[in-house]
Motif scaffolding. Structure first.
Motif, short mmCIF file in Angstrom:
data_model
loop_
_atom_site.label_atom_id
_atom_site.label_comp_id
_atom_site.label_asym_id
_atom_site.label_seq_id
_atom_site.Cartn_x
_atom_site.Cartn_y
_atom_site.Cartn_z
N SER A 169 -26.38 10.51 14.38
CA SER A 169 -26.36 9.28 14.84
C SER A 169 -24.99 8.79 14.40
O SER A 169 -24.57 8.63 13.44
CB SER A 169 -27.30 8.25 14.32
N ALA A 170 -24.24 8.67 15.66
CA ALA A 170 -22.84 8.01 15.37
C ALA A 170 -22.29 7.73 16.72
O ALA A 170 -23.00 8.04 17.80
CB ALA A 170 -21.99 9.21 14.80
N ILE A 171 -21.07 7.24 16.83
CA ILE A 171 -20.18 7.36 17.98
C ILE A 171 -19.39 8.55 17.86
O ILE A 171 -18.60 8.85 17.14
CB ILE A 171 -19.43 6.01 17.91
N TYR A 172 -19.46 9.40 19.23
CA TYR A 172 -18.40 10.59 19.29
C TYR A 172 -17.37 10.32 20.18
O TYR A 172 -17.50 9.68 21.35
CB TYR A 172 -19.26 11.98 19.69
N LEU A 173 -16.21 10.38 19.64
CA LEU A 173 -14.77 9.76 20.24
C LEU A 173 -14.31 11.41 20.88
O LEU A 173 -13.99 12.35 19.93
CB LEU A 173 -13.95 9.19 19.43
N CYS A 174 -13.84 11.09 21.98
CA CYS A 174 -13.04 12.26 22.50
C CYS A 174 -11.65 11.78 22.63
O CYS A 174 -11.35 10.57 23.17
CB CYS A 174 -13.54 12.56 23.84
N ALA A 175 -10.62 12.42 22.12
CA ALA A 175 -9.02 12.11 22.30
C ALA A 175 -8.42 13.06 22.68
O ALA A 175 -8.65 14.41 22.45
CB ALA A 175 -8.86 11.45 20.74
N VAL A 176 -7.30 12.83 23.67
CA VAL A 176 -6.50 13.80 23.87
C VAL A 176 -5.09 13.49 23.26
O VAL A 176 -4.59 12.49 23.28
CB VAL A 176 -6.26 13.81 25.33
N GLU A 177 -4.46 14.73 22.83
CA GLU A 177 -3.14 14.50 22.33
C GLU A 177 -2.04 14.80 23.51
O GLU A 177 -2.20 15.89 24.08
CB GLU A 177 -3.05 15.63 21.32
N VAL A 178 -1.17 13.96 23.59
CA VAL A 178 0.00 14.32 24.69
C VAL A 178 1.32 14.20 23.91
O VAL A 178 1.45 13.75 22.60
CB VAL A 178 -0.15 13.18 25.66
N LEU A 179 2.14 15.10 24.37
CA LEU A 179 3.29 14.98 23.87
C LEU A 179 4.54 14.25 24.56
O LEU A 179 4.41 14.06 25.64
CB LEU A 179 3.86 16.54 23.85
N PHE A 180 5.47 13.93 23.66
CA PHE A 180 6.36 13.15 24.32
C PHE A 180 7.68 13.46 23.43
O PHE A 180 7.64 13.69 22.39
CB PHE A 180 6.14 11.57 24.58
N GLY A 181 8.89 13.47 24.15
CA GLY A 181 10.40 13.66 23.35
C GLY A 181 10.05 14.80 22.83
O GLY A 181 9.40 16.06 23.20
N PHE A 182 10.78 15.10 21.51
CA PHE A 182 10.64 16.30 20.76
C PHE A 182 9.65 16.31 19.81
O PHE A 182 10.22 15.55 18.63
CB PHE A 182 12.23 16.64 20.35
N GLY A 183 8.67 16.98 19.74
CA GLY A 183 7.76 17.07 18.55
C GLY A 183 6.99 15.92 18.26
O GLY A 183 6.32 15.62 17.23
N ASN A 184 6.89 14.84 19.17
CA ASN A 184 6.17 13.73 19.01
C ASN A 184 4.90 13.70 19.82
O ASN A 184 4.87 14.26 21.01
CB ASN A 184 6.92 12.45 19.50
N GLU A 185 3.90 12.86 19.26
CA GLU A 185 2.54 13.11 19.78
C GLU A 185 1.83 11.85 19.69
O GLU A 185 2.08 11.04 18.91
CB GLU A 185 1.86 14.45 19.13
N LYS A 186 0.83 11.60 20.34
CA LYS A 186 0.14 10.43 20.40
C LYS A 186 -1.41 11.01 20.91
O LYS A 186 -1.39 11.74 21.63
CB LYS A 186 0.48 9.42 20.83
N LEU A 187 -2.37 10.18 20.41
CA LEU A 187 -3.77 10.35 20.82
C LEU A 187 -4.28 9.23 21.67
O LEU A 187 -3.85 7.95 21.36
CB LEU A 187 -4.51 10.47 19.63
N THR A 188 -4.79 9.61 22.78
CA THR A 188 -5.37 8.61 23.47
C THR A 188 -7.06 8.86 23.60
O THR A 188 -7.30 9.97 23.97
CB THR A 188 -5.00 8.80 25.15
N PHE A 189 -7.67 7.63 23.26
CA PHE A 189 -9.16 7.94 22.93
C PHE A 189 -9.93 7.55 24.10
O PHE A 189 -9.55 6.77 24.70
CB PHE A 189 -9.44 6.96 21.76
N GLY A 190 -11.21 7.98 24.32
CA GLY A 190 -12.01 7.81 25.19
C GLY A 190 -12.86 6.64 24.53
O GLY A 190 -12.47 6.16 23.50
N THR A 191 -13.80 5.62 25.24
CA THR A 191 -14.77 4.70 24.61
C THR A 191 -15.63 5.21 23.58
O THR A 191 -16.39 4.50 23.14
CB THR A 191 -15.05 3.98 25.73
N GLY A 192 -15.92 6.47 23.82
CA GLY A 192 -16.91 6.92 22.91
C GLY A 192 -18.43 7.13 23.34
O GLY A 192 -18.71 6.43 24.61
N THR A 193 -19.15 7.95 23.20
CA THR A 193 -20.56 7.93 23.31
C THR A 193 -21.34 7.53 22.05
O THR A 193 -21.18 8.39 21.14
CB THR A 193 -20.94 9.37 23.87
#
Lengths: 114, 117
Positions: free
Chosen positions: A84-108
């Protein structure tokens, strides 16, 4: 704008059932998709998927990425109350050189009834 | 097992006050991030930080926010003049390397719950 959508938003099942959680995404510069489990506080890492069609497995949990369909599923078999928990999906995107960030869904929000 | 730590766990402040949230990333990690999660909403990216400078920031991260790595271990998020809508859980995360250096996962701290009154 990068978008990650999870479904269902909420799921209630009985202990022992198998569940499938869905995640779809629409992003630029996709690098990987990650699944996290969030209980009381911080998300804890479950899986990272970068290649399509390869199943990652850990005990009763498994996940597959479909890069053609821009989606992923997270399966949990023989569920237990501790799942029992919230399960989060996140997508890692690249920008620039070697930089990344995560964009999360709202969770289930998954609730397992004993 | 090494982990990201954050202090305080909870902070209550008056609107207009400055707050500093502290994070100690995993020691060999080079990339640092702040995220926030407003109650009942999704986790949102705020900022990423590498080599003592901001790599990327979201539109949420306006002039009221700043980040700093004051020494070799701490990574801080400062909100200069808090607003009611800043109330949220703030998560720090770190990764060993960035995107092109390998398959590195971001590990999250336990979060600081900020309540602005």
């Amino acid at each position: 704008e990068d978008k990650v959508v999870q479904s269902p938003l909420s799921l209630v099942v009985h202990e022992g059932d198998t569940v499938t959680l869905n995640c779809s995404y629409e992003v630029t510069n996709f690098r990987s998709l990650l699944w996290y489990k969030q209980e009381k506080k911080a998300p804890t890492f479950l899986f990272m998927l970068t290649s399509s069609g390869i199943e990652k497995k850990s005990g009763r949990l498994s996940s597959i990425l479909d890069k053609k369909e821009l989606s992923s599923i997270l399966n949990i078999t023989a569920t237990q109350t501790g799942d029992s928990a919230i399960y989060l999906c996140a997508v890692e995107v690249l920008f620039g050189f070697g930089n990344e960030k995560l964009t999360f869904g709202t969770g289930t929000r998954l609730t397992i009834i004993p | 097992e090494p982990e990201v730590t954050q202090t305080p766990s909870h902070q209550v402040t008056q609107m207009g006050q400055e707050v500093i949230l502290r994070c100690v990333p995993i020691s060999n990690h080079l990339y640092f991030y702040w995220y926030r999660q407003i109650l009942g909403q999704k986790v949102e990216f705020l900022v990423s930080f590498y080599n003592n400078e901001i790599s990327e920031k979201s539109e949420i991260f306006d002039d009221q926010f700043s980040v700093e790595r004051p020494d070799g271990s701490n990574f801080t998020l400062k909100i200069r003049s808090t607003k009611l809508e800043d109330s949220a859980m703030y998560f720090c995360a770190s990764s060993e390397a960035g995107g092109l250096a390998g398959m590195e996962t971001q590990y999250f701290g336990p979060g600081t719950r900020l309540l602005v009154l």
